[in-house]
Design a protein around this motif. Structure first.
Motif, PDB file in Angstrom:
ATOM      1  N   ARG A 171      45.705  41.264  34.856  1.00 45.38           N
ATOM      2  CA  ARG A 171      46.547  41.192  36.050  1.00 45.38           C
ATOM      3  C   ARG A 171      45.989  40.216  37.071  1.00 45.38           C
ATOM      4  N   TYR A 172      44.659  40.186  37.194  1.00 44.06           N
ATOM      5  CA  TYR A 172      44.027  39.378  38.231  1.00 44.06           C
ATOM      6  C   TYR A 172      43.137  38.318  37.591  1.00 44.06           C
ATOM      7  N   SER A 173      43.199  37.124  38.123  1.00 40.57           N
ATOM      8  CA  SER A 173      42.410  36.014  37.603  1.00 40.57           C
ATOM      9  C   SER A 173      40.998  36.062  38.174  1.00 40.57           C
ATOM     10  N   GLU A 174      40.126  35.273  37.577  1.00 36.30           N
ATOM     11  CA  GLU A 174      38.770  35.161  38.112  1.00 36.30           C
ATOM     12  C   GLU A 174      38.798  34.645  39.544  1.00 36.30           C
ATOM     13  N   ALA A 175      39.723  33.716  39.840  1.00 35.73           N
ATOM     14  CA  ALA A 175      39.829  33.195  41.200  1.00 35.73           C
ATOM     15  C   ALA A 175      40.188  34.295  42.196  1.00 35.73           C
ATOM     16  N   PHE A 176      41.028  35.239  41.756  1.00 36.63           N
ATOM     17  CA  PHE A 176      41.367  36.360  42.625  1.00 36.63           C
ATOM     18  C   PHE A 176      40.122  37.183  42.932  1.00 36.63           C
ATOM     19  N   TRP A 177      39.354  37.537  41.911  1.00 35.39           N
ATOM     20  CA  TRP A 177      38.165  38.353  42.118  1.00 35.39           C
ATOM     21  C   TRP A 177      37.141  37.631  42.983  1.00 35.39           C
ATOM     22  N   GLU A 178      37.014  36.344  42.773  1.00 35.58           N
ATOM     23  CA  GLU A 178      36.064  35.583  43.590  1.00 35.58           C
ATOM     24  C   GLU A 178      36.495  35.587  45.051  1.00 35.58           C
ATOM     25  N   GLY A 179      37.811  35.456  45.286  1.00 26.63           N
ATOM     26  CA  GLY A 179      38.302  35.517  46.651  1.00 26.63           C
ATOM     27  C   GLY A 179      38.044  36.867  47.293  1.00 26.63           C
ATOM     28  N   LEU A 180      38.240  37.936  46.527  1.00 28.43           N
ATOM     29  CA  LEU A 180      37.960  39.271  47.046  1.00 28.43           C
ATOM     30  C   LEU A 180      36.472  39.438  47.332  1.00 28.43           C
ATOM     31  N   ALA A 181      35.637  38.883  46.469  1.00 32.28           N
ATOM     32  CA  ALA A 181      34.191  38.973  46.684  1.00 32.28           C
ATOM     33  C   ALA A 181      33.795  38.271  47.986  1.00 32.28           C
ATOM     34  N   CYS A 182      34.434  37.155  48.293  1.00 27.94           N
ATOM     35  CA  CYS A 182      34.150  36.456  49.553  1.00 27.94           C
ATOM     36  C   CYS A 182      34.548  37.318  50.752  1.00 27.94           C
ATOM     37  N   VAL A 183      35.689  37.983  50.647  1.00 25.21           N
ATOM     38  CA  VAL A 183      36.122  38.869  51.724  1.00 25.21           C
ATOM     39  C   VAL A 183      35.139  40.034  51.860  1.00 25.21           C
ATOM     40  N   ALA A 184      34.725  40.618  50.726  1.00 27.79           N
ATOM     41  CA  ALA A 184      33.810  41.757  50.756  1.00 27.79           C
ATOM     42  C   ALA A 184      32.480  41.398  51.411  1.00 27.79           C
ATOM     43  N   GLN A 185      32.045  40.169  51.224  1.00 28.75           N
ATOM     44  CA  GLN A 185      30.775  39.743  51.800  1.00 28.75           C
ATOM     45  C   GLN A 185      30.845  39.703  53.327  1.00 28.75           C
TER      46      GLN A 185
END
Length: 309
Positions: free
Chosen positions: A191-205
């Motif tokens: 459902r979610y691409s690696e780019a999506f997860w990376e973007g979420l990781a940036c927000v989480a940081q």
């Protein structure tokens, strides 16, 4: 009052933040997550004498004539944020905003009104319903109410499980492997691409309202959970795990870990989300946390070609 619609960099973020307070779901950081899936921030609102007095943030997908609106995407909820002195007029404001969204701007619109803020009373009565499972975790001496569940958590601790916040620079490959493991077993497309997860990781940081955990056993990642904090609620959003290590009870361990950490910041409620029909095992797991049902409404609006897409 006049209806307004702001998109992208035109959104008056300071005015929206003044209305939304600490809401994560109404924030620009939440909206930014969806860029990797083609989504962009939009805020529908009402202005009086140039002042924004009500804001309904959402995410748009596509372009006209096939533009779609969601408040909010993928199992999450919308928020209607209103200035204090205008809150007695919530129903009238909600009706005006829903009328604007129902116009010719979108072929499809989806509104998930968990907090009972967005839909006018007359519309809410005919909207569809969903059921989320909630559990109260606010008591000072809170612990999981199910005795066997407590034993499983103690066993996980004695067995060497540990939990920490995910660090994308270190955990990227391990996390993606856990995602692929579960999605492969379920036989569904990613459902979610690696780019999506990376973007979420940036927000989480940058935003501690994203609580993203990794559980490890002897240095091996065995499970990962993602939660969002919305006001006093901890929302369990995504879980991925390696079923080869199911005996370790990593999911039970991580839920408990997330609840204890969230309680320290004033969270009162664990929201375990809706449960698909036929998923009796999932429902049983949620009930073990003292979960009780909470019914909320959602509305799907379709016009033109959106009735068939």
């Amino acid at each position: 009052m006049n209806t307004v619609c702001y998109r992208g960099t035109d959104v008056p973020e300071e005015m929206v933040r003044a209305l939304a307070g600490r809401s994560f779901l109404a924030s620009a950081s939440f909206a930014s997550i969806w860029a990797a899936r083609g989504g962009s921030r939009v805020v529908w609102g009402l202005e009086e004498q140039g002042r924004l007095v009500a804001a309904l943030p959402g995410v748009e997908f596509g372009r006209r004539p096939l533009r779609r609106f969601m408040a909010m995407p993928n199992g999450l909820y919308g928020r209607l944020c209103i200035a204090e002195e205008f809150r007695p007029e919530r129903d009238r404001i909600a009706a005006a905003l829903l009328e604007a969204i129902s116009g010719d701007e979108y072929v499809k619109s989806y509104v998930f009104d968990f907090f009972g803020e967005i839909l006018p009373e007359a519309v809410r009565a005919r909207a569809e319903s969903q059921v989320a499972i909630l559990a109260d975790i606010g008591a000072p001496d809170w612990r999981p109410p199910d005795r066997n569940l407590r034993q499983e958590i103690r066993k996980a601790t004695r067995g060497g499980l540990s939990a920490r916040r995910l660090d994308w620079s270190i955990d990227r490959d391990s996390f993606l492997k856990l995602v692929q493991n579960i999605e492969g077993l379920q036989g569904r497309k990613t459902r979610y691409s690696e780019a999506f997860w990376e973007g979420l990781a940036c927000v989480a940081q940058a935003d501690d309202r994203v609580c993203w955990y990794m559980a490890e056993h002897e240095g091996t990642p065995v499970a990962t959970h993602i939660y969002f904090v919305e006001d006093e609620m901890l929302f369990a959003w995504q879980w991925y795990y390696d079923r080869r290590f199911s005996v370790l009870k990593a999911n039970q361990y991580l839920v408990n870990h997330a609840c204890l950490e969230a309680k320290a910041r004033g969270v009162q409620t664990l929201n375990l989300g809706a449960t698909p029909k036929g998923a009796e095992g999932t429902m049983f797991f949620k009930r073990r946390w003292g979960g009780y049902p909470r019914t909320y409404t959602h509305l799907a609006l379709r016009r033109g070609i959106g009735r068939w897409l």
